[in-house]
Design a protein around this motif. Structure first.
Motif, mmCIF file in Angstrom:
data_model
loop_
_atom_site.group_PDB
_atom_site.id
_atom_site.type_symbol
_atom_site.label_atom_id
_atom_site.label_comp_id
_atom_site.label_asym_id
_atom_site.label_seq_id
_atom_site.Cartn_x
_atom_site.Cartn_y
_atom_site.Cartn_z
ATOM 1 N N GLU A 31 -7.821 -11.361 0.606
ATOM 2 C CA GLU A 31 -6.366 -11.407 0.513
ATOM 3 C C GLU A 31 -5.853 -10.294 -0.406
ATOM 4 O OE1 GLU A 31 -3.209 -14.517 -1.285
ATOM 5 O OE2 GLU A 31 -4.638 -15.366 0.159
ATOM 6 N N LYS A 32 -6.540 -10.075 -1.523
ATOM 7 C CA LYS A 32 -6.138 -9.003 -2.438
ATOM 8 C C LYS A 32 -6.274 -7.640 -1.763
ATOM 9 C CE LYS A 32 -6.998 -11.199 -6.877
ATOM 10 N NZ LYS A 32 -7.760 -11.175 -8.125
ATOM 11 N N ARG A 33 -7.381 -7.452 -1.037
ATOM 12 C CA ARG A 33 -7.597 -6.195 -0.317
ATOM 13 C C ARG A 33 -6.476 -5.953 0.697
ATOM 14 N NH1 ARG A 33 -12.992 -7.318 0.908
ATOM 15 N NH2 ARG A 33 -13.876 -6.813 -1.081
ATOM 16 N N GLU A 34 -6.118 -7.011 1.416
ATOM 17 C CA GLU A 34 -5.053 -6.906 2.411
ATOM 18 C C GLU A 34 -3.713 -6.604 1.749
ATOM 19 O OE1 GLU A 34 -5.320 -10.560 4.600
ATOM 20 O OE2 GLU A 34 -7.136 -9.921 5.654
ATOM 21 N N ASN A 35 -3.455 -7.203 0.589
ATOM 22 C CA ASN A 35 -2.218 -6.937 -0.144
ATOM 23 C C ASN A 35 -2.157 -5.480 -0.601
ATOM 24 O OD1 ASN A 35 -1.277 -9.530 0.169
ATOM 25 N ND2 ASN A 35 -1.969 -10.220 -1.832
ATOM 26 N N VAL A 36 -3.279 -4.961 -1.079
ATOM 27 C CA VAL A 36 -3.332 -3.562 -1.516
ATOM 28 C C VAL A 36 -3.092 -2.648 -0.313
ATOM 29 C CG1 VAL A 36 -4.852 -1.741 -2.400
ATOM 30 C CG2 VAL A 36 -4.775 -3.954 -3.541
ATOM 31 N N GLU A 37 -3.728 -2.963 0.814
ATOM 32 C CA GLU A 37 -3.538 -2.147 2.022
ATOM 33 C C GLU A 37 -2.085 -2.173 2.481
ATOM 34 O OE1 GLU A 37 -5.566 0.025 3.695
ATOM 35 O OE2 GLU A 37 -6.824 -0.291 1.923
ATOM 36 N N ALA A 38 -1.474 -3.330 2.453
ATOM 37 C CA ALA A 38 -0.066 -3.449 2.857
ATOM 38 C C ALA A 38 0.823 -2.649 1.909
ATOM 39 C CB ALA A 38 0.362 -4.912 2.890
ATOM 40 N N ALA A 39 0.547 -2.716 0.620
ATOM 41 C CA ALA A 39 1.331 -1.958 -0.362
ATOM 42 C C ALA A 39 1.132 -0.460 -0.147
ATOM 43 C CB ALA A 39 0.934 -2.357 -1.780
ATOM 44 N N LYS A 40 -0.084 -0.067 0.166
ATOM 45 C CA LYS A 40 -0.374 1.348 0.406
ATOM 46 C C LYS A 40 0.374 1.847 1.638
ATOM 47 C CE LYS A 40 -4.295 4.508 0.999
ATOM 48 N NZ LYS A 40 -5.755 4.575 1.136
ATOM 49 N N ILE A 41 0.372 1.052 2.686
ATOM 50 C CA ILE A 41 1.093 1.425 3.906
ATOM 51 C C ILE A 41 2.582 1.582 3.622
ATOM 52 C CG2 ILE A 41 1.829 0.570 6.182
ATOM 53 C CD1 ILE A 41 -1.044 -0.573 6.464
ATOM 54 N N ALA A 42 3.145 0.631 2.917
ATOM 55 C CA ALA A 42 4.567 0.697 2.581
ATOM 56 C C ALA A 42 4.856 1.916 1.703
ATOM 57 C CB ALA A 42 5.003 -0.576 1.875
ATOM 58 N N TYR A 43 4.010 2.146 0.723
ATOM 59 C CA TYR A 43 4.193 3.271 -0.202
ATOM 60 C C TYR A 43 4.129 4.600 0.550
ATOM 61 C CZ TYR A 43 3.498 6.174 -4.367
ATOM 62 O OH TYR A 43 3.630 7.114 -5.357
ATOM 63 N N LEU A 44 3.094 4.770 1.378
ATOM 64 C CA LEU A 44 2.930 6.030 2.093
ATOM 65 C C LEU A 44 3.992 6.223 3.170
ATOM 66 C CD1 LEU A 44 -0.965 6.245 2.385
ATOM 67 C CD2 LEU A 44 0.546 7.505 0.828
ATOM 68 N N THR A 45 4.383 5.147 3.829
ATOM 69 C CA THR A 45 5.439 5.251 4.836
ATOM 70 C C THR A 45 6.719 5.763 4.189
ATOM 71 O OG1 THR A 45 4.487 3.485 6.186
ATOM 72 C CG2 THR A 45 6.804 3.974 6.545
ATOM 73 N N ASP A 46 7.013 5.248 3.019
ATOM 74 C CA ASP A 46 8.194 5.687 2.290
ATOM 75 C C ASP A 46 8.042 7.142 1.844
ATOM 76 O OD1 ASP A 46 10.764 5.234 0.928
ATOM 77 O OD2 ASP A 46 9.564 5.412 -0.910
ATOM 78 N N LYS A 47 6.900 7.494 1.260
ATOM 79 C CA LYS A 47 6.665 8.853 0.761
ATOM 80 C C LYS A 47 6.754 9.884 1.887
ATOM 81 C CE LYS A 47 5.921 8.688 -3.636
ATOM 82 N NZ LYS A 47 6.739 9.399 -4.582
ATOM 83 N N LEU A 48 6.227 9.543 3.061
ATOM 84 C CA LEU A 48 6.204 10.470 4.177
ATOM 85 C C LEU A 48 7.508 10.460 4.967
ATOM 86 C CD1 LEU A 48 3.151 10.269 3.503
ATOM 87 C CD2 LEU A 48 2.723 10.403 5.931
ATOM 88 N N SER A 49 8.364 9.484 4.706
ATOM 89 C CA SER A 49 9.609 9.306 5.467
ATOM 90 C C SER A 49 9.317 9.277 6.967
ATOM 91 C CB SER A 49 10.608 10.426 5.146
ATOM 92 O OG SER A 49 10.882 10.468 3.773
ATOM 93 N N LEU A 50 8.362 8.429 7.342
ATOM 94 C CA LEU A 50 7.960 8.338 8.748
ATOM 95 C C LEU A 50 9.048 7.673 9.580
ATOM 96 C CD1 LEU A 50 4.249 7.091 8.464
ATOM 97 C CD2 LEU A 50 5.024 9.407 8.990
ATOM 98 N N THR A 51 9.286 8.229 10.748
ATOM 99 C CA THR A 51 10.175 7.564 11.699
ATOM 100 C C THR A 51 9.372 6.429 12.332
ATOM 101 O OG1 THR A 51 9.487 8.924 13.574
ATOM 102 C CG2 THR A 51 11.324 9.761 12.211
ATOM 103 N N ALA A 52 10.055 5.561 13.041
ATOM 104 C CA ALA A 52 9.358 4.446 13.708
ATOM 105 C C ALA A 52 8.341 4.979 14.720
ATOM 106 C CB ALA A 52 10.367 3.534 14.393
#
Length: 151
Positions: A31-52
């Protein structure tokens, strides 16, 4: 006879509790690993300003890259914890050669996926990805250090 039955039931209960506790701990780690992965995805999506559209194409590639990279590193680290003082000179030399071989494979993998990423995201976004990964790792390490300091 009652004592034997009681002891048998007690042993079964202890074994069940022990395995349940172990499974619960594994679930918490997962669960912790999954939470870190989800946070990483959110962080990188924001940093990269990815479109859908970009996100839909980018994340499967990124996850594929991460799995291959993790596999490379895990293969190298399998015997890594052995005390260096116990290694023969030949074993130490082999470890060094293996380390460089893995690093070369990791670099080749990174180049391969950089080409794939550039079909989905811009060069600027790719640089932001590399920067964002480092920043995210630093942020995680800082949080770990803060938690250890507060204990």
């Amino acid at each position: 006879m009652k004592h034997y039955t009681f002891i048998l039931i007690l042993c079964c209960a202890l074994i069940t509790l022990g395995s349940t506790a172990s499974m619960a701990q594994n679930n918490r780690l997962q669960e912790k690993r999954e939470n870190v992965e989800a946070a990483k995805i959110a962080y990188l999506t924001d940093k990269l300003s990815l479109t859908a559209d970009q996100a839909q194409k980018f994340w499967p590639l990124y996850n594929e890259y991460e799995a291959k990279r993790r596999s490379l590193i895990t293969g190298y680290r399998s015997g890594y914890r052995r005390d260096v003082e116990e290694l023969t000179e030949q074993e130490a030399q082999n470890r060094i050669e293996t380390m460089f071989s893995i690093k070369e494979k990791e670099l080749a993998l990174e180049k391969e996926y950089a080409d794939k990423y550039l079909r989905v995201i811009s060069s600027t976004q790719l640089i932001k990805l590399y920067r964002g990964e480092r920043e995210f790792t630093k942020m995680l390490l800082k949080r770990l250090d803060d938690r250890r300091a507060n204990k």
